[in-house]
Write a protein that holds these residues in place. Structure first.
Motif, PDB file in Angstrom:
ATOM      1  N   VAL A 218       7.315  -6.773  19.389  1.00  0.00           N
ATOM      2  CA  VAL A 218       6.270  -5.750  19.217  1.00  0.00           C
ATOM      3  C   VAL A 218       4.956  -6.396  18.784  1.00  0.00           C
ATOM      4  O   VAL A 218       3.894  -6.125  19.352  1.00  0.00           O
ATOM      5  CB  VAL A 218       6.709  -4.666  18.196  1.00  0.00           C
ATOM      6  CG1 VAL A 218       5.540  -3.756  17.842  1.00  0.00           C
ATOM      7  CG2 VAL A 218       7.870  -3.847  18.740  1.00  0.00           C
ATOM      8  N   VAL A 219       5.047  -7.279  17.785  1.00  0.00           N
ATOM      9  CA  VAL A 219       3.829  -7.919  17.272  1.00  0.00           C
ATOM     10  C   VAL A 219       3.172  -8.772  18.364  1.00  0.00           C
ATOM     11  O   VAL A 219       1.961  -8.741  18.557  1.00  0.00           O
ATOM     12  CB  VAL A 219       4.151  -8.758  16.013  1.00  0.00           C
ATOM     13  CG1 VAL A 219       2.985  -9.657  15.628  1.00  0.00           C
ATOM     14  CG2 VAL A 219       4.521  -7.834  14.853  1.00  0.00           C
ATOM     15  N   LYS A 220       4.003  -9.499  19.096  1.00  0.00           N
ATOM     16  CA  LYS A 220       3.509 -10.324  20.202  1.00  0.00           C
ATOM     17  C   LYS A 220       2.778  -9.454  21.227  1.00  0.00           C
ATOM     18  O   LYS A 220       1.679  -9.770  21.683  1.00  0.00           O
ATOM     19  CB  LYS A 220       4.723 -10.985  20.878  1.00  0.00           C
ATOM     20  CG  LYS A 220       4.467 -12.295  21.558  1.00  0.00           C
ATOM     21  CD  LYS A 220       5.790 -12.743  22.177  1.00  0.00           C
ATOM     22  CE  LYS A 220       5.901 -14.228  22.313  1.00  0.00           C
ATOM     23  NZ  LYS A 220       7.305 -14.612  22.628  1.00  0.00           N
ATOM     24  N   ALA A 221       3.391  -8.322  21.554  1.00  0.00           N
ATOM     25  CA  ALA A 221       2.815  -7.409  22.545  1.00  0.00           C
ATOM     26  C   ALA A 221       1.483  -6.840  22.059  1.00  0.00           C
ATOM     27  O   ALA A 221       0.530  -6.714  22.842  1.00  0.00           O
ATOM     28  CB  ALA A 221       3.799  -6.278  22.858  1.00  0.00           C
ATOM     29  N   ILE A 222       1.401  -6.511  20.774  1.00  0.00           N
ATOM     30  CA  ILE A 222       0.142  -5.971  20.230  1.00  0.00           C
ATOM     31  C   ILE A 222      -0.956  -7.031  20.308  1.00  0.00           C
ATOM     32  O   ILE A 222      -2.096  -6.746  20.676  1.00  0.00           O
ATOM     33  CB  ILE A 222       0.319  -5.490  18.761  1.00  0.00           C
ATOM     34  CG1 ILE A 222       1.274  -4.283  18.701  1.00  0.00           C
ATOM     35  CG2 ILE A 222      -1.030  -5.108  18.153  1.00  0.00           C
ATOM     36  CD1 ILE A 222       1.622  -3.821  17.289  1.00  0.00           C
ATOM     37  N   ILE A 223      -0.583  -8.282  19.989  1.00  0.00           N
ATOM     38  CA  ILE A 223      -1.585  -9.357  20.028  1.00  0.00           C
ATOM     39  C   ILE A 223      -2.083  -9.591  21.460  1.00  0.00           C
ATOM     40  O   ILE A 223      -3.290  -9.685  21.698  1.00  0.00           O
ATOM     41  CB  ILE A 223      -1.012 -10.663  19.405  1.00  0.00           C
ATOM     42  CG1 ILE A 223      -0.775 -10.444  17.897  1.00  0.00           C
ATOM     43  CG2 ILE A 223      -1.952 -11.843  19.630  1.00  0.00           C
ATOM     44  CD1 ILE A 223       0.010 -11.546  17.209  1.00  0.00           C
ATOM     45  N   VAL A 224      -1.152  -9.598  22.419  1.00  0.00           N
ATOM     46  CA  VAL A 224      -1.542  -9.791  23.819  1.00  0.00           C
ATOM     47  C   VAL A 224      -2.415  -8.620  24.288  1.00  0.00           C
ATOM     48  O   VAL A 224      -3.446  -8.807  24.943  1.00  0.00           O
ATOM     49  CB  VAL A 224      -0.293  -9.939  24.724  1.00  0.00           C
ATOM     50  CG1 VAL A 224      -0.671  -9.877  26.201  1.00  0.00           C
ATOM     51  CG2 VAL A 224       0.440 -11.234  24.416  1.00  0.00           C
TER      52      VAL A 224
END
Ligand code: C2E
Ligand code: CA
Ligand code: CA
Length: 279
Positions: A218-224
Motif C-alpha cells: 500500500v505504501v509503495k503504491a501511494i508513493i508511486v
C-alpha cells in the motif's frame, strides 16, 4: 425479556445523558479557553528523507487547562468542530503559527514550511480564504511557507466548492497537503481535480511496514501514485529506524515521526532543530 429491554434502553439513555453533559462541560470550558488563551502550539519537525535536512514543521495544538493540565486535541477538536468553536480556535492557530515561522525566518532564512491542520468546518467556512489572505498580508510571510493540511473529508461535502476554494488558495501561493491519506474511504478521482502539493501517508500504514507485506504494498503504491501525479509524499508517525530505512528505499520524500522528533514547544524546537541547522 421485555423488562430487560427496557433496562437496556434506560441504561443507554443514561449513557447518552452522561455524554451530552460531558460535551456541554467541555463546550463551556472551551469558551473559557478561547477567552483566556489557554492554548499553545507544539511543533514537530519534518525532514527530507534523502538529505536528512529539516524542511519544516507541523503545528499541533495543546490545551493547557488550569486544573486538568494538558488536554489532547484528539479529545477536544472533535467537540470544537461540532460546536463551531473550531472556527475561533483554528483562526488563532493559523495566526500563531504564522507569527512563529516569522521568528524562525530571522534565524534560518525563509526556507522552512509551516504545516497547519485545517478541520473540515473551518475549510468550508465562507471567509476561510479571506482570513488566510489577511494573515499573509499582516505577517508578510511568503505564501509558499504556509502548508494547509486538509483531509479527504472536504471532498465529500461539496466537491465543486472545495475545488474552487483550493484554486483560490493556490492563487495565493499556499501549499496544500492531504492529511491521513488513505483512510478517508473516498474515491481517488479528486486527486486529479484538486490542486494539491503533497500526500501524507497515514500512520496505520506506516505501523505495519516492518511486519505486513500488504502494508508495504500500500505504501509503495501511494508513493508511486504521488510521483506520477507530481506530488510530494510524506510519511507520518514513523517510530523506528527500520521503518525509516524501508521508507527511504521506497523513495518516500519526507518523514515525520517520533524517531526523528516529537512535537515540542517553540523554544525547545528552536534549540533542537533551528540552532542546530545554522551553518
Ligand atoms: P494529525 O494531524 O494526524 O497529527 C499527527 C498526530 O500524531 C499528532 O497527535 C502527533 O503528535 C502524533 N504523532 C506524530 N508522530 C508520531 C509517532 O511517531 N507516533 C505516534 N504514536 N504519534 C505521533 P496530536 O498532536 O495529539 O494531534 C492529534 C490530532 O488532533 C491531529 O492528528 C489533528 O487531527 C488534530 N489537531 C492537532 N492540532 C490541531 C489544530 O491546530 N487544528 C485542528 N483542526 N486539528 C488539530
Ligand atoms: Ca496533520
Ligand atoms: Ca495525520
Amino acid at each position: 425479556a421485555k423488562e430487560q429491554g427496557k433496562n437496556q434502553y434506560q441504561f443507554f439513555n443514561g449513557e447518552m445523558d452522561r455524554v451530552v453533559l460531558q460535551k456541554t462541560m467541555i463546550e463551556t470550558a472551551l469558551h473559557e479557553a478561547i477567552d483566556n488563551k489557554q492554548f499553545t502550539l507544539f511543533y514537530q519537525p519534518q525532514f527530507d528523507v534523502q538529505t536528512g535536512e529539516l524542511i519544516g514543521m507541523e503545528a499541533l495544538i495543546r490545551w493547557i487547562h488550569p486544573k486538568l493540565g494538558v488536554i489532547s486535541p484528539a479529545m477536544f477538536i472533535p467537540i470544537a468542530e461540532e460546536t463551531g468553536q473550531i472556527i475561533a480556535i483554528g483562526e488563532w492557530v493559523i495566526e500563531e503559527a504564522c507569527r512563529q515561522i516569522q521568528i524562525w525566518n530571522e534565524r534560518h532564512g525563509r526556507s522552512l514550511r509551516m504545516s497547519v491542520n485545517i478541520s473540515p468546518k473551518q475549510f468550508l467556512k465562507e471567509n476561510f480564504v479571506e482570513h488566510i489572505r489577511a494573515v499573509l498580508q499582516q505577517t508578510q510571510l511568503l505564501p509558499d511557507q504556509l502548508d494547509l493540511e486538509i483531509t479527504e473529508g472536504v471532498a465529500v461535502f461539496n466537491e465543486q466548492y472545495t475545488i474552487q476554494k483550493l484554486q483560490q488558495l493556490k492563487q495565493l501561493g499556499v501549499h496544500i497537503s492531504i492529511d491521513d491519506f488513505g483512510t478517508g474511504y473516498s474515491s481517488l478521482s479528486y486527486l486529479r481535480k484538486f490542486p494539491i502539493d503533497r500526500l501524507k501517508i497515514a500512520k496505520p500504514f506506516i505501523d505495519g511496514i516492518t511486519e505486513e507485506k500488504e502494508d508495504v504494498a500500500v505504501v509503495k503504491a501511494i508513493i508511486v501514485l504521488a510521483k506520477n501525479l507530481k506530488l510530494r509524499v510524506i510519511a507520518e508517525g514513523v517510530e523506528t529506524l527500520q521503518q525509516l530505512n524501508i521508507l527511504r528505499s521506497l523513495q518516500c520524500d519526507e518523514i515525520q515521526g517520533y524517531v526523528l522528533g516529537k512535537p515540542v514547544p517553540a523554544d525547545l524546537f528552536t534549540t533542537l532543530y533551528i540552532e542546530n541547522q545554522l551553518p
